[in-house]
Write a protein that holds these residues in place. Sequence first.
Motif, PDB file in Angstrom:
ATOM      1  N   UNK A  53       9.870   4.692  -3.018  1.00 41.77           N
ATOM      2  CA  UNK A  53      10.228   4.752  -4.437  1.00 41.77           C
ATOM      3  C   UNK A  53      11.485   3.906  -4.643  1.00 41.77           C
ATOM      4  N   UNK A  54      12.020   3.924  -5.848  1.00 45.29           N
ATOM      5  CA  UNK A  54      13.221   3.131  -6.151  1.00 45.29           C
ATOM      6  C   UNK A  54      14.438   3.616  -5.373  1.00 45.29           C
ATOM      7  N   UNK A  55      14.380   4.836  -4.841  1.00 47.84           N
ATOM      8  CA  UNK A  55      15.509   5.360  -4.065  1.00 47.84           C
ATOM      9  C   UNK A  55      15.341   5.114  -2.570  1.00 47.84           C
ATOM     10  N   UNK A  56      14.192   4.580  -2.164  1.00 48.92           N
ATOM     11  CA  UNK A  56      13.944   4.311  -0.744  1.00 48.92           C
ATOM     12  C   UNK A  56      14.579   2.998  -0.326  1.00 48.92           C
ATOM     13  N   UNK A  57      15.090   2.967   0.889  1.00 50.19           N
ATOM     14  CA  UNK A  57      15.641   1.733   1.445  1.00 50.19           C
ATOM     15  C   UNK A  57      14.640   1.186   2.463  1.00 50.19           C
ATOM     16  N   UNK A  77       0.836  -1.209   0.000  1.00 45.87           N
ATOM     17  CA  UNK A  77       0.000   0.000   0.000  1.00 45.87           C
ATOM     18  C   UNK A  77       0.867   1.253   0.000  1.00 45.87           C
ATOM     19  N   UNK A  78       1.943   1.245   0.782  1.00 44.37           N
ATOM     20  CA  UNK A  78       2.827   2.411   0.837  1.00 44.37           C
ATOM     21  C   UNK A  78       3.582   2.607  -0.476  1.00 44.37           C
ATOM     22  N   UNK A  79       3.848   1.513  -1.189  1.00 45.99           N
ATOM     23  CA  UNK A  79       4.490   1.627  -2.503  1.00 45.99           C
ATOM     24  C   UNK A  79       3.515   2.258  -3.492  1.00 45.99           C
ATOM     25  N   UNK A  80       2.269   1.775  -3.498  1.00 45.40           N
ATOM     26  CA  UNK A  80       1.253   2.329  -4.399  1.00 45.40           C
ATOM     27  C   UNK A  80       1.039   3.814  -4.114  1.00 45.40           C
ATOM     28  N   UNK A  81       1.060   4.187  -2.849  1.00 48.11           N
ATOM     29  CA  UNK A  81       0.843   5.584  -2.459  1.00 48.11           C
ATOM     30  C   UNK A  81       2.054   6.464  -2.735  1.00 48.11           C
ATOM     31  N   UNK A 108      14.535  -2.596  -1.947  1.00 43.32           N
ATOM     32  CA  UNK A 108      14.031  -1.404  -2.620  1.00 43.32           C
ATOM     33  C   UNK A 108      12.929  -1.808  -3.598  1.00 43.32           C
ATOM     34  N   UNK A 109      12.088  -0.850  -3.949  1.00 48.05           N
ATOM     35  CA  UNK A 109      11.055  -1.094  -4.949  1.00 48.05           C
ATOM     36  C   UNK A 109      11.753  -1.459  -6.253  1.00 48.05           C
ATOM     37  N   UNK A 110      11.300  -2.519  -6.886  1.00 49.52           N
ATOM     38  CA  UNK A 110      11.962  -2.982  -8.108  1.00 49.52           C
ATOM     39  C   UNK A 110      11.545  -2.119  -9.288  1.00 49.52           C
ATOM     40  N   UNK A 111      12.510  -1.460  -9.935  1.00 46.38           N
ATOM     41  CA  UNK A 111      12.158  -0.661 -11.121  1.00 46.38           C
ATOM     42  C   UNK A 111      11.678  -1.557 -12.255  1.00 46.38           C
ATOM     43  N   UNK A 171       9.831   8.595 -13.514  1.00 47.08           N
ATOM     44  CA  UNK A 171      10.617   9.294 -12.512  1.00 47.08           C
ATOM     45  C   UNK A 171      10.814   8.565 -11.199  1.00 47.08           C
ATOM     46  N   UNK A 172       9.927   7.662 -10.769  1.00 48.56           N
ATOM     47  CA  UNK A 172      10.045   7.092  -9.436  1.00 48.56           C
ATOM     48  C   UNK A 172      10.561   5.654  -9.429  1.00 48.56           C
ATOM     49  N   UNK A 173       9.729   4.673  -9.807  1.00 47.53           N
ATOM     50  CA  UNK A 173      10.249   3.323  -9.879  1.00 47.53           C
ATOM     51  C   UNK A 173      10.004   2.718 -11.239  1.00 47.53           C
ATOM     52  N   UNK A 174       9.892   3.565 -12.230  1.00 40.04           N
ATOM     53  CA  UNK A 174       9.795   3.116 -13.616  1.00 40.04           C
ATOM     54  C   UNK A 174      11.044   3.573 -14.347  1.00 40.04           C
ATOM     55  N   UNK A 175      11.665   2.656 -15.054  1.00 43.35           N
ATOM     56  CA  UNK A 175      12.848   3.039 -15.837  1.00 43.35           C
ATOM     57  C   UNK A 175      12.463   3.070 -17.302  1.00 43.35           C
ATOM     58  N   UNK A 176      12.996   4.037 -18.015  1.00 40.88           N
ATOM     59  CA  UNK A 176      12.623   4.178 -19.425  1.00 40.88           C
ATOM     60  C   UNK A 176      13.506   3.322 -20.300  1.00 40.88           C
TER      61      UNK A 176
END
Length: 227
Positions: free
Chosen positions: A26-30, A18-22, A69-72, A222-227
């Motif tokens: 993010x990908x930079x969070x530990x 839930x906290x990831x969805x909110x 970490x959140x997986x990009x 920008x957050x946990x999506x890589x282009x």
Amino acid sequence: MQTEAAMKKNFVYRSVFADIVRGKYTATSLITEKQLIDKYGISKSPVRDALVQLCADDIIESLPRIGYRVKPVSMKDIRDALILRKMVERTSLEMAFSKIGEEQLHTLQALYEESQKEEFTQKDPYIHWELNARFHITLCTFSGNRFFTRTLDNLMKTCFRGITSYYEDAWKNGAAKDRSEWHKILIDAIRSKDYQKARHALEMDLAELDTYFLKNDTVLSSSFIIS
């Protein structure tokens, strides 16, 4: 009946997800075991089990001796998941259509009505995404194919990436209620035994998210999506 350990594991799993969805992680969070143990007051074992399950579901990844970490994911991953999701949902609707009775319709109607109540009380991305996922997965279960249901559940966990921006944009533009109306049209079509109308409603509902990702490629990277 779930054991206490299983309930604690599921609580941590759902809370972290839930906290990831909110967008709180993010990908930079530990994310660490100690952090969650202190936050929820739960022992190490269910916390670790929840983190292992989140890794297995491709939501987070382990950083050895550091944490998680959140997986990009890439935009291609999301687009590919959306394509497969459409295939699974269309086929499951076709398989389920003649078997859906009043009990199943009542379940779908209750989920729709719950989403309508939340529409005006809480602008919480997780609540809205959870209700949406439950509606689609429930409909999929009516096909009787557990592999379709399992696959859709996994796909939904990929498609949530960028969902915070999706809902915030909808609320800003006042479009959220209109989008949920496809669920009502779908239910009404099933009730009236109109397969073509039901299929169209499902396709239009799925197209909303697909179109959004295509239009907002740069923003969502920008957050946990890589282009």
